[in-house]
Write a protein that holds these residues in place. Structure first.
Motif: not given
Length: 100
Positions: A36-44, A83-92
């Motif tokens: 699991a890892f976090k992805v910020r909107s600027d990395e999306y 959307k700016k300043n959002q953070v998503g939780d990704f699972r791979l």
């Protein structure tokens, strides 16, 4: 604890990590990892473009683990991180590809 996974040369900082060996019907062992890892909107854009490749050179330096793997399962908490300043939780979940 594993802190990073590298996919096709792109380093991903992980928050959770699991690893196992699964066996094909012929007995061939294959590596399988979940993380699991976090992805910020600027990395999306960069991360999703990377994941669209579906098959990767996988490296887990802290485990001295390297293999060619493909996505077996993938999920995210957000479908649009533009959307700016959002953070998503990704699972791979990746599984080693069978050698031909």
């Amino acid at each position: 604890m594993v802190k990073k996974v590298i996919l096709n040369g792109v380093e991903i900082q992980v928050e959770e990590y699991e690893e196992e060996v699964v066996h094909q019907p012929n007995g061939e062992p294959l590596h399988k990892i979940r993380f699991a890892f976090k992805v910020r909107s600027d990395e999306y854009h960069d991360i999703t473009t990377l994941l669209y490749q579906q098959t990767f050179d996988v490296s887990v330096p802290e485990r001295d683990l390297n293999f060619r793997g493909t996505i077996q399962n993938y999920s995210t908490s957000v479908t649009n991180l533009y959307k700016k300043n959002q953070v998503g939780d990704f699972r791979l979940e990746l599984i080693e590809t069978i050698s031909q």
